[in-house]
Scaffold this active site. Structure first.
Site, short mmCIF file in Angstrom:
data_model
loop_
_atom_site.label_atom_id
_atom_site.label_comp_id
_atom_site.label_asym_id
_atom_site.label_seq_id
_atom_site.Cartn_x
_atom_site.Cartn_y
_atom_site.Cartn_z
N ASN A 209 -13.19 -2.00 1.27
CA ASN A 209 -12.85 -1.82 2.45
C ASN A 209 -13.11 -0.64 3.09
O ASN A 209 -13.85 0.22 2.52
CB ASN A 209 -11.07 -2.04 2.72
CG ASN A 209 -10.38 -0.97 1.93
OD1 ASN A 209 -10.67 0.01 2.00
ND2 ASN A 209 -9.87 -1.39 0.64
N PHE A 323 2.31 3.00 2.52
CA PHE A 323 1.67 2.99 3.55
C PHE A 323 1.45 1.16 4.08
O PHE A 323 1.37 0.57 3.31
CB PHE A 323 0.40 3.55 3.63
CG PHE A 323 0.23 4.82 4.03
CD1 PHE A 323 0.81 5.87 2.98
CD2 PHE A 323 -0.37 5.65 4.99
CE1 PHE A 323 0.87 7.23 3.24
CE2 PHE A 323 -0.15 6.80 5.24
CZ PHE A 323 0.46 7.74 4.31
N LYS A 337 8.12 -4.81 4.22
CA LYS A 337 7.46 -4.46 2.87
C LYS A 337 8.31 -3.34 2.29
O LYS A 337 8.46 -3.44 1.11
CB LYS A 337 6.29 -3.76 3.38
CG LYS A 337 4.82 -4.58 3.62
CD LYS A 337 3.80 -3.92 3.66
CE LYS A 337 2.61 -4.90 4.69
NZ LYS A 337 1.51 -3.95 5.09
#
Ligand code: CTP
Length: 401
Positions: A209, A323, A337
């Protein structure tokens, strides 16, 4: 900024590396520090004092017996107002003098009169550097509380290759910033993950990524500056490792999981800033995959969610921070999350926000805990790192965001 209004003395001795101090002086002045350069007479053979005077706007001091200014008070009054003194490049000669209290010029006199943090950056030929006399003198300086920065290895001006090269101005600047930073994280052990993971497809290809690791590296550097013992588990990046950080280089999500789990028990805080792949190729080809007619589908399987594993196996006193990068429903998804992965804080950022995300030097984040939501403005990644650490410290000591 930390350097604003701080009085920094740069001591320059006779070494070819002296010219590099011009760029350090310039960086400090740009950060609004008040810089005074003191040179040994030998140093003036390598760089002209006028260079430093032009850059700093202050008189460059060379000799105690210069009749053109008030030398008697100069070194003492300068020493009184100095916040940090850095001697770079430090020759074997100045190291020996400083170790034994010899004060026979403006630099060594000021050094002796200063009570602020003192940093010494040796630069000399490898054979001189390795000489036991020089090594002993450096140990004496450390015993007196001075920081001796290990020189880099590399090609030296004398044609030899080895230890003895003065660190680059950026590393010297970092040492000055570190010396000025309050050590509010002393005794804390912090693990940070950073960068992308690479998931192998065959010997030449991988899935990855756009993460550059800048945010995680900024957190690791800020934490070590503030006195923490920092482990940085890093995927492949183009960044240089922050000084003073223990780095565990990894490639895949599985490598990262193994490295994090191996030292999780020793940590007070774990910050997962890495962009970990959620999927990897189900089969890794031993040989290079050759192209064929028609389309190709690659079967992917899930990687382990490291943060969720940590949340499930955590000690209650461990502070876990994740994060969350989203393109839509930033706060709702990030809050989910936080709960699902059983962590204490999540740093949410939207890829759609200008100045945030991959590769930039700035970030726009929202800090979410179970109780509170704090939106931070557009900040440099260094400032985000410090604000994030401030909030973790406040949480660990019971204060609110
Ligand atoms: N993370 C992790 N292990 C993974 C994937 C992610 O530890 N295999 C961590 C990241 O380092 C980050 C946090 O989990 O701190 C959030 O990652 P993100 O990819 O945004 O969220 P996911 O939970 O993977 O959800 P989704 O991909 O659906 O957005």
């Amino acid at each position: 900024m930390l350097l604003k209004g701080k009085h920094i003395v740069l001591g320059v001795t006779g070494s070819i590396a002296a010219y590099k101090i011009a760029s350090l002086a310039s960086m400090l002045v740009k950060s609004q520090a008040d810089v005074t350069v003191i040179m040994t007479p030998n140093a003036t053979n390598f760089i002209n004092p006028i260079t430093f005077e032009s850059l700093t706007g202050n008189k460059c001091l060379v000799d105690t017996f210069d009749r053109n200014f008030e030398f008697q008070v100069e070194h003492v009054s300068l020493a009184k107002q100095t916040d940090v003194v850095l001697v770079a490049p430090a020759s074997a000669n100045v190291i020996a003098k400083a170790a034994h209290g010899i004060a026979d010029d403006m630099l060594t006199t000021t050094l002796l009169a200063c009570t602020c943090p003192k940093i010494i950056a040796p630069a000399m030929n490898t054979r001189m550097y390795q000489n036991p006399v020089v090594q002993d003198n450096m140990r004496i300086l450390e015993r007196y509380g001075m920081e001796v920065i290990a020189p880099a290895s590399g090609y030296l001006a004398c044609g030899d290759t080895g230890e003895g090269k003065m660190p680059e101005p950026e590393a010297l600047l970092e040492a000055i910033v570190r010396a000025l930073t309050p050590k509010d994280l002393t005794g804390k052990r912090i693990l940070v993950t950073a960068g992308p993971t690479r998931e192998k497809l065959d010997p030449v290809r991988y899935i990855s990524n756009h993460s550059t690791g800048k945010m995680g590296y900024a957190i690791a550097a800020a934490a070590v500056r503030r006195g923490a013992k920092v482990t940085l588990v890093s995927g492949k990046t183009n960044l240089s490792y922050p000084a003073g950080v223990e780095v565990v280089p990894v490639e895949s999500a599985a490598d990262m999981a193994a490295a994090v789990k191996a030292s999780a028990d020793e940590q007070d805080v774990i910050i997962m800033a890495a962009a970990v792949a959620d999927y990897r190729p189900a089969v890794v080809a031993d040989e290079k995959m050759k192209k064929k007619d028609g389309e190709l589908s690659i079967a992917l399987e899930r990687t382990e969610d490291i943060l969720a594993w940590l949340g499930a196996h955590r000690r209650p006193e461990l502070f876990l921070c994740g994060f969350s990068m989203e393109t839509e429903h930033l706060l709702e998804n990030s809050r989910q999350k936080l709960i699902k992965k059983n962590i204490d804080m999540i740093v949410a950022n939207s890829l759609k926000q200008g100045g945030a995300g991959f590769g930039t030097d700035t970030n726009v984040v929202t800090l979410l805990t179970r109780e509170e939501t704090l939106e931070l403005p557009l900040l440099s990644k260094e400032e985000v790192a410090d604000r994030l650490l401030n909030h973790i410290l406040a949480q660990k000591t019971g204060a609110s965001l």
